[in-house]
Design a protein around this motif. Sequence first.
Motif, PDB file in Angstrom:
ATOM      1  N   TYR A  48       0.827  -1.209   0.000  1.00 17.15           N
ATOM      2  CA  TYR A  48       0.000   0.000   0.000  1.00 17.15           C
ATOM      3  C   TYR A  48       0.864   1.263   0.000  1.00 17.15           C
ATOM      4  CZ  TYR A  48      -3.140   3.589   1.925  1.00 17.15           C
ATOM      5  OH  TYR A  48      -3.848   4.741   2.146  1.00 17.15           O
ATOM      6  N   SER A  49       2.015   1.211   0.664  1.00 16.75           N
ATOM      7  CA  SER A  49       2.866   2.400   0.789  1.00 16.75           C
ATOM      8  C   SER A  49       3.868   2.542  -0.349  1.00 16.75           C
ATOM      9  CB  SER A  49       3.619   2.370   2.128  1.00 16.75           C
ATOM     10  OG  SER A  49       4.464   1.238   2.207  1.00 16.75           O
ATOM     11  N   TYR A  50       3.820   1.646  -1.353  1.00 18.72           N
ATOM     12  CA  TYR A  50       4.758   1.741  -2.473  1.00 18.72           C
ATOM     13  C   TYR A  50       4.618   3.063  -3.225  1.00 18.72           C
ATOM     14  CZ  TYR A  50       6.585  -3.047  -2.333  1.00 18.72           C
ATOM     15  OH  TYR A  50       7.222  -4.197  -1.990  1.00 18.72           O
ATOM     16  N   GLY A  51       3.443   3.660  -3.196  1.00 19.77           N
ATOM     17  CA  GLY A  51       3.269   4.936  -3.883  1.00 19.77           C
ATOM     18  C   GLY A  51       4.008   6.074  -3.224  1.00 19.77           C
ATOM     19  N   VAL A  52       4.210   5.968  -1.905  1.00 17.39           N
ATOM     20  CA  VAL A  52       4.975   6.973  -1.141  1.00 17.39           C
ATOM     21  C   VAL A  52       5.947   6.225  -0.239  1.00 17.39           C
ATOM     22  CG1 VAL A  52       3.376   8.927  -1.169  1.00 17.39           C
ATOM     23  CG2 VAL A  52       2.984   7.064   0.444  1.00 17.39           C
ATOM     24  N   PRO A  53       6.940   5.564  -0.807  1.00 17.99           N
ATOM     25  CA  PRO A  53       7.791   4.645  -0.036  1.00 17.99           C
ATOM     26  C   PRO A  53       8.544   5.294   1.116  1.00 17.99           C
ATOM     27  CG  PRO A  53       8.682   5.048  -2.232  1.00 17.99           C
ATOM     28  CD  PRO A  53       7.304   5.603  -2.227  1.00 17.99           C
ATOM     29  N   TRP A  54       8.826   6.593   1.032  1.00 20.48           N
ATOM     30  CA  TRP A  54       9.543   7.236   2.130  1.00 20.48           C
ATOM     31  C   TRP A  54       8.687   7.339   3.388  1.00 20.48           C
ATOM     32  CZ3 TRP A  54       8.161   9.469  -2.464  1.00 20.48           C
ATOM     33  CH2 TRP A  54       7.141  10.407  -2.433  1.00 20.48           C
ATOM     34  N   LEU A  55       7.394   7.088   3.273  1.00 19.81           N
ATOM     35  CA  LEU A  55       6.498   7.067   4.429  1.00 19.81           C
ATOM     36  C   LEU A  55       6.202   5.650   4.897  1.00 19.81           C
ATOM     37  CD1 LEU A  55       3.849   9.770   3.399  1.00 19.81           C
ATOM     38  CD2 LEU A  55       5.829  10.046   4.898  1.00 19.81           C
ATOM     39  N   VAL A  61      11.357   1.283   2.912  1.00 22.01           N
ATOM     40  CA  VAL A  61      12.377   2.313   2.719  1.00 22.01           C
ATOM     41  C   VAL A  61      13.681   1.680   2.238  1.00 22.01           C
ATOM     42  CG1 VAL A  61      13.826   4.012   3.881  1.00 22.01           C
ATOM     43  CG2 VAL A  61      11.379   3.925   4.373  1.00 22.01           C
ATOM     44  N   GLU A  62      14.096   0.586   2.871  1.00 20.92           N
ATOM     45  CA  GLU A  62      15.342  -0.064   2.466  1.00 20.92           C
ATOM     46  C   GLU A  62      15.219  -0.640   1.062  1.00 20.92           C
ATOM     47  OE1 GLU A  62      18.266  -3.744   3.874  1.00 20.92           O
ATOM     48  OE2 GLU A  62      17.218  -2.539   5.370  1.00 20.92           O
ATOM     49  N   ARG A  63      14.060  -1.195   0.737  1.00 20.25           N
ATOM     50  CA  ARG A  63      13.862  -1.787  -0.594  1.00 20.25           C
ATOM     51  C   ARG A  63      14.016  -0.729  -1.688  1.00 20.25           C
ATOM     52  NH1 ARG A  63       8.600  -5.011  -0.559  1.00 20.25           N
ATOM     53  NH2 ARG A  63       9.932  -6.284   0.787  1.00 20.25           N
ATOM     54  N   PHE A  64      13.398   0.432  -1.503  1.00 17.71           N
ATOM     55  CA  PHE A  64      13.468   1.483  -2.523  1.00 17.71           C
ATOM     56  C   PHE A  64      14.825   2.192  -2.487  1.00 17.71           C
ATOM     57  CE2 PHE A  64       9.054   0.630  -2.903  1.00 17.71           C
ATOM     58  CZ  PHE A  64       8.667   1.107  -4.137  1.00 17.71           C
ATOM     59  N   THR A  65      15.446   2.243  -1.319  1.00 20.41           N
ATOM     60  CA  THR A  65      16.789   2.803  -1.220  1.00 20.41           C
ATOM     61  C   THR A  65      17.768   1.979  -2.050  1.00 20.41           C
ATOM     62  OG1 THR A  65      16.444   3.808   0.962  1.00 20.41           O
ATOM     63  CG2 THR A  65      18.703   3.235   0.370  1.00 20.41           C
ATOM     64  N   ASP A  77      20.867   2.257  16.331  1.00 21.32           N
ATOM     65  CA  ASP A  77      20.600   3.615  16.808  1.00 21.32           C
ATOM     66  C   ASP A  77      19.123   3.857  17.111  1.00 21.32           C
ATOM     67  OD1 ASP A  77      19.589   3.578  14.269  1.00 21.32           O
ATOM     68  OD2 ASP A  77      21.014   5.010  13.434  1.00 21.32           O
ATOM     69  N   GLY A  78      18.407   2.776  17.415  1.00 24.96           N
ATOM     70  CA  GLY A  78      17.010   2.927  17.791  1.00 24.96           C
ATOM     71  C   GLY A  78      16.097   3.387  16.673  1.00 24.96           C
ATOM     72  N   GLY A  79      16.428   3.076  15.428  1.00 17.61           N
ATOM     73  CA  GLY A  79      15.574   3.439  14.307  1.00 17.61           C
ATOM     74  C   GLY A  79      15.950   4.737  13.617  1.00 17.61           C
ATOM     75  N   LEU A  80      16.969   5.452  14.126  1.00 19.74           N
ATOM     76  CA  LEU A  80      17.372   6.717  13.501  1.00 19.74           C
ATOM     77  C   LEU A  80      17.868   6.501  12.081  1.00 19.74           C
ATOM     78  CD1 LEU A  80      17.920   9.747  13.597  1.00 19.74           C
ATOM     79  CD2 LEU A  80      20.144   9.246  14.657  1.00 19.74           C
ATOM     80  N   SER A  81      18.593   5.423  11.845  1.00 20.23           N
ATOM     81  CA  SER A  81      19.114   5.166  10.499  1.00 20.23           C
ATOM     82  C   SER A  81      17.968   4.959   9.508  1.00 20.23           C
ATOM     83  CB  SER A  81      20.042   3.945  10.511  1.00 20.23           C
ATOM     84  OG  SER A  81      19.383   2.810  11.053  1.00 20.23           O
ATOM     85  N   ASP A  82      16.871   4.345   9.954  1.00 18.67           N
ATOM     86  CA  ASP A  82      15.714   4.178   9.068  1.00 18.67           C
ATOM     87  C   ASP A  82      15.136   5.540   8.684  1.00 18.67           C
ATOM     88  OD1 ASP A  82      15.909   1.415   9.203  1.00 18.67           O
ATOM     89  OD2 ASP A  82      14.566   1.279  10.933  1.00 18.67           O
ATOM     90  N   LEU A  84      16.821   8.339   8.596  1.00 22.45           N
ATOM     91  CA  LEU A  84      17.787   8.972   7.708  1.00 22.45           C
ATOM     92  C   LEU A  84      17.609   8.473   6.276  1.00 22.45           C
ATOM     93  CD1 LEU A  84      21.065   8.944   9.854  1.00 22.45           C
ATOM     94  CD2 LEU A  84      19.678  10.923   9.246  1.00 22.45           C
ATOM     95  N   MET A  85      17.469   7.167   6.118  1.00 27.01           N
ATOM     96  CA  MET A  85      17.270   6.611   4.778  1.00 27.01           C
ATOM     97  C   MET A  85      15.978   7.134   4.160  1.00 27.01           C
ATOM     98  SD  MET A  85      18.600   2.646   4.713  1.00 27.01           S
ATOM     99  CE  MET A  85      17.521   2.046   6.012  1.00 27.01           C
ATOM    100  N   SER A  86      14.938   7.253   4.984  1.00 26.67           N
ATOM    101  CA  SER A  86      13.669   7.777   4.486  1.00 26.67           C
ATOM    102  C   SER A  86      13.818   9.217   4.006  1.00 26.67           C
ATOM    103  CB  SER A  86      12.612   7.700   5.597  1.00 26.67           C
ATOM    104  OG  SER A  86      11.394   8.278   5.182  1.00 26.67           O
ATOM    105  N   THR A  87      14.517  10.046   4.788  1.00 30.44           N
ATOM    106  CA  THR A  87      14.720  11.446   4.416  1.00 30.44           C
ATOM    107  C   THR A  87      15.573  11.571   3.160  1.00 30.44           C
ATOM    108  OG1 THR A  87      14.562  12.096   6.744  1.00 30.44           O
ATOM    109  CG2 THR A  87      15.569  13.682   5.228  1.00 30.44           C
ATOM    110  N   ILE A  88      16.629  10.770   3.082  1.00 26.50           N
ATOM    111  CA  ILE A  88      17.500  10.789   1.911  1.00 26.50           C
ATOM    112  C   ILE A  88      16.729  10.380   0.663  1.00 26.50           C
ATOM    113  CG2 ILE A  88      19.461   9.622   0.807  1.00 26.50           C
ATOM    114  CD1 ILE A  88      20.764   9.515   3.599  1.00 26.50           C
ATOM    115  N   TYR A  89      15.923   9.318   0.767  1.00 27.07           N
ATOM    116  CA  TYR A  89      15.163   8.865  -0.399  1.00 27.07           C
ATOM    117  C   TYR A  89      14.122   9.892  -0.811  1.00 27.07           C
ATOM    118  CZ  TYR A  89      12.195   6.289  -3.513  1.00 27.07           C
ATOM    119  OH  TYR A  89      11.458   5.926  -4.608  1.00 27.07           O
ATOM    120  N   ALA A  90      13.441  10.507   0.162  1.00 26.70           N
ATOM    121  CA  ALA A  90      12.437  11.520  -0.157  1.00 26.70           C
ATOM    122  C   ALA A  90      13.060  12.684  -0.914  1.00 26.70           C
ATOM    123  CB  ALA A  90      11.764  12.015   1.121  1.00 26.70           C
TER     124      ALA A  90
END
Length: 209
Positions: A48-55, A61-65, A77-82, A84-90
Amino acid sequence: MDNTTLSASDFLAPLAFTHKAGELERAMAGVFTAVVQEYQVNQLNDIYSYGVPWLGSATVVERFTKLNGLAVLRRNDGGLSDKLMSTIYANWGSMASERGLAFLQFMLDMLYPNQNKIVRLWHSIAQAGSYPLYLSESQGVRKFLTSRIRIKIDSDTDITELSELAPTLSRLVPWQIVPEVAVSIDTEDMGVQVALAGEIFQVANFSPY
């Protein structure tokens, strides 16, 4: 629950409100409903989220990255890296034709804030025949600007992670730019200095160039 997460009821609503013609259809609907409720909700939410993968979830997020050749982080790091990847991909998706050194700088600032620098490299005109040897970070009237850059990272970063990310960082530059990824080393602590064309050169190179 965030606004991109749907429940099993959301996915099953069309089936729940559809007429079942007989006992067999009711039984099949029941089996499908049980499978979705018990096993498939997370996977359906990922699709469902493939249309907006950064969300989407960390998996999306890792798949689209990976699909876009960006930096994959696996830090404890308690999810911070996830995030970061989301922000970078967006930002990768939003910059489109403006990608290049600006996006590379953005990614470096996300991964290694206040620990990075992109330096354009110069070369002596008198020694032009030996190019690309004797590159220099300092410019001068008897030097020309080359198409090469040095991506400098502070030595107190995770070197193992940097060595894994170096190929990704090198691929993010425009086609006409030749990058090298290096880590700055404090030569005073090492007790040695390496001279290059009469200048102090304090980097350990991660690049094959």
